[in-house]
Write a protein that holds these residues in place. Structure first.
Motif, PDB file in Angstrom:
ATOM      1  N   GLU A 106     -10.455  -5.700   5.472  1.00  0.00           N
ATOM      2  CA  GLU A 106     -10.852  -4.421   5.755  1.00  0.00           C
ATOM      3  C   GLU A 106     -11.196  -4.354   7.388  1.00  0.00           C
ATOM      4  O   GLU A 106     -11.761  -5.394   8.024  1.00  0.00           O
ATOM      5  N   ALA A 107     -10.858  -3.331   7.997  1.00  0.00           N
ATOM      6  CA  ALA A 107     -10.975  -3.168   9.383  1.00  0.00           C
ATOM      7  C   ALA A 107     -12.552  -3.218   9.849  1.00  0.00           C
ATOM      8  O   ALA A 107     -12.773  -3.684  10.804  1.00  0.00           O
ATOM      9  N   VAL A 149      -2.759   7.095   4.552  1.00  0.00           N
ATOM     10  CA  VAL A 149      -1.403   7.889   4.829  1.00  0.00           C
ATOM     11  C   VAL A 149      -0.694   8.311   3.494  1.00  0.00           C
ATOM     12  O   VAL A 149      -0.179   9.155   3.418  1.00  0.00           O
ATOM     13  N   ALA A 150      -0.759   7.395   2.514  1.00  0.00           N
ATOM     14  CA  ALA A 150      -0.235   7.541   1.331  1.00  0.00           C
ATOM     15  C   ALA A 150      -0.761   8.592   0.810  1.00  0.00           C
ATOM     16  O   ALA A 150      -0.391   9.572  -0.025  1.00  0.00           O
ATOM     17  N   GLN A 151      -2.165   8.886   0.601  1.00  0.00           N
ATOM     18  CA  GLN A 151      -2.828   9.913  -0.009  1.00  0.00           C
ATOM     19  C   GLN A 151      -2.504  11.230   0.712  1.00  0.00           C
ATOM     20  O   GLN A 151      -2.260  12.149   0.262  1.00  0.00           O
ATOM     21  N   ALA A 152      -2.307  11.195   1.974  1.00  0.00           N
ATOM     22  CA  ALA A 152      -1.947  12.476   2.890  1.00  0.00           C
ATOM     23  C   ALA A 152      -0.550  13.044   2.041  1.00  0.00           C
ATOM     24  O   ALA A 152      -0.063  13.975   2.065  1.00  0.00           O
ATOM     25  N   PRO A 199      -0.368   1.511  -5.278  1.00  0.00           N
ATOM     26  CA  PRO A 199      -0.608   0.608  -4.342  1.00  0.00           C
ATOM     27  C   PRO A 199      -0.438  -0.948  -4.775  1.00  0.00           C
ATOM     28  O   PRO A 199      -0.682  -0.987  -6.133  1.00  0.00           O
ATOM     29  N   LEU A 200       0.385  -1.524  -3.773  1.00  0.00           N
ATOM     30  CA  LEU A 200       0.649  -2.974  -4.236  1.00  0.00           C
ATOM     31  C   LEU A 200       0.528  -3.845  -2.969  1.00  0.00           C
ATOM     32  O   LEU A 200       0.398  -3.284  -1.996  1.00  0.00           O
ATOM     33  N   TYR A 235       3.038   1.977  -2.216  1.00  0.00           N
ATOM     34  CA  TYR A 235       2.885   1.508  -0.792  1.00  0.00           C
ATOM     35  C   TYR A 235       2.018   0.256  -0.768  1.00  0.00           C
ATOM     36  O   TYR A 235       1.141  -0.096  -1.748  1.00  0.00           O
ATOM     37  N   PRO A 236       2.037  -0.392   0.359  1.00  0.00           N
ATOM     38  CA  PRO A 236       1.259  -1.614   0.613  1.00  0.00           C
ATOM     39  C   PRO A 236      -0.182  -1.323   1.125  1.00  0.00           C
ATOM     40  O   PRO A 236      -0.408  -1.058   2.139  1.00  0.00           O
ATOM     41  N   ALA A 237      -1.248  -1.143   0.150  1.00  0.00           N
ATOM     42  CA  ALA A 237      -2.457  -0.572   0.643  1.00  0.00           C
ATOM     43  C   ALA A 237      -3.003  -1.307   1.669  1.00  0.00           C
ATOM     44  O   ALA A 237      -3.586  -0.642   2.589  1.00  0.00           O
TER      45      ALA A 237
END
Length: 504
Positions: free
Chosen positions: A232-233, A365-368, A384-385, A354-356
């Protein structure tokens, strides 16, 4: 403003992909808790690598293993091979033969000779091992030979201009140790010729290296590095603010801004790491070229860069322009209305994989991208993987639909992507086409990269603009935060980090 660090002593390289490595978050324990030494650097990364074996591992994990294991050829500030490393010279002795000279009397930290025989063993593993992530780049190599302890010869079937470039991402391994331990054993305790040696590992928590007192080059300015991780950022920022770590890598724009507002030094570098959408053209729905075109037209990379990264990424519509600051001759421009027209009323189902946790803001990005596809009329299933699973599925051709993958040109020549992603027999193999195979081979047979450039532009136009097998999105602007008093940590655009001058 983008601030680039000083010239890296080693800009060794991927990818493929790739992101960062090893750590602690969510696993208990205190980051960097393995050392109270004030000159021991505590580095917080964003993900745990699947392996620290350079044969099988994505080049993202070199952030950890390159402290201990070194590439055959170093990379200079211009992202071209130089003669400052293990290999100190080379000569193209014929169209199909390269002769390399190694630094004499080198030893691995376990006492094995780091000589030409070791180089040949490493290169043979790279070319022949089933698990080799670089296998597709060495298919044209006929033989490796070591006529003496400091000389090895690479013979190719056809001319190939980029052999010295490729050796910048081949890491020299001790043959006996690697054979005895196997890939898993080597990954648990890597051995190399580097400025650091393996010190300790705590499963699921951290990995520590200490300075190599017998290093052949300039000795590290610190006593070692402990690598931990937090996916987590916000946690990476919090650990930096609490002084639990000295450097926190991969801060997304929001966290980077928070860090700067809190008085923390943030270094930003335009990376060559490029996020790309791959369309699997051998399976439904993207075996239909009109649906591939629709997907490419539906996705607006400029909106992604502005909306998700607040402009702090570099929109890029090309696949084979590898160096920062370059753009392709031709690219696809988003056209949502045309995308919707091409899809029509068929409502094709598409998996979006995508690699979440692997790349900055990848979930957003994936959701967009999924929303854009849905707006065009696709039915999107989000998958997500973890990164290791995605790599296995891509390499095993077990994937369909659209998947997001980072290309990390650890070798800054277009062939790193052309052979890695475009050939029928490549890492992705998602767009098999005899014409592409012919052009990739033709480009390699040119005298040098400059002579090959027009062919690479033709390849980019064919794969991206005409066939729509690839949807290049953006190059990442990479941010990392430094704790108070911490200096000398240098991230390079080819996803490598030099810790040797780091102090705290």
């Amino acid at each position: 403003m983008i601030k680039n660090g000083p010239t890296l002593r080693r800009l060794a390289g991927a990818a493929a992909a790739a992101a960062l490595a090893i750590g602690v978050a969510g696993c208990g324990g205190s980051p960097g808790g393995g050392s109270s030494d004030t000159s021991h650097v505590r580095a917080l990364l964003n993900a745990q690598p699947a392996t620290l074996d350079p044969i099988a591992g994505a080049r993202s994990a070199q952030v950890v293993w390159a402290t201990m294991v070194e590439p055959l050829v170093n990379t200079g500030a211009n992202l071209e091979p130089d003669r400052t490393g293990i290999v100190t010279g080379w000569e193209r002795t014929s169209d199909t033969e390269w002769t390399f000279t190694m630094r004499p009397d080198l030893k691995f930290t376990n006492g094995e000779a780091a000589d030409a025989a070791a180089a040949v063993s490493t290169l043979e593993l790279t070319r022949d091992a089933d698990t080799s992530i670089l296998k597709s780049y060495f298919g044209n190599v006929e033989s490796f030979e070591a006529p003496d302890a400091t000389t090895f010869v690479v013979k190719t079937k056809r001319p190939q201009y980029d052999i010295p470039n490729l050796l910048t991402t081949v890491y020299l391994l001790p043959p006996k140790y690697y054979a005895d331990k196997g890939a898993a054993g080597f990954s648990a305790a890597p051995v190399g010729t580097g400025p650091y040696v393996f010190e300790d590992a705590k499963a699921g928590r951290e990995f520590s290296v200490k300075a190599n007192p017998d290093y052949w080059g300039e000795k590290p300015a610190n006593t070692g590095v402990t690598f931990t991780w937090a996916t987590e950022a916000s946690q990476r920022l919090a650990l930096l603010q609490s002084k639990s770590v000295d450097v926190s890598f991969d801060l997304p724009p929001a966290q980077a801004e928070q860090a700067e507002n809190a008085g923390i030094e943030v270094v930003s570098t335009e990376s060559a790491l490029k996020i790309t959408g791959f369309l699997e053209s051998t399976k439904p729905p993207f075996d239909d070229p009109e649906l591939r075109e629709a997907a490419a037209l539906a996705i607006d990379r400029d909106q992604i860069v502005q909306g998700i990264f607040d402009g702090k990424a570099v929109a890029d519509g090309g696949l084979l322009n590898v160096k920062p600051g370059t753009q392709p001759a031709q690219a696809v421009t988003a056209d949502p209305a045309r995308a919707k027209q091409l899809v029509g009323s068929s409502a094709p189902a598409v998996n979006l994989t995508y690699p979440a946790a692997q790349y900055t803001n990848m979930e957003e990005v994936a959701q967009a991208i999924g929303a854009s596809l849905e707006e065009a009329g696709f039915k999107v299933k989000y998958l997500p993987l973890d990164y290791g699973t995605l790599v296995k599925q891509v390499g095993g051709k077990q994937i369909d639909g659209l998947y997001l993958f980072a290309g990390v040109p650890n070798v800054a020549v277009p062939d790193f992507f052309a052979s890695g992603f475009m050939k029928s027999e490549s890492i992705t193999g998602n767009c098999p086409d005899p014409k592409i195979d012919e052009l990739v081979a033709e480009a390699l047979e040119q005298e040098d990269a400059a002579a090959a450039q027009p062919i690479y532009e033709e390849l980019n136009t064919l794969g991206v603009v005409e066939k729509h097998c690839y949807i290049p999105l953006y190059k990442q602007v990479y941010n990392y935060g430094l704790g108070s008093g911490v200096e000398g940590v240098v991230y390079g655009p080819l996803n490598s980090v030099d810790f040797t001058n780091a102090t705290r």
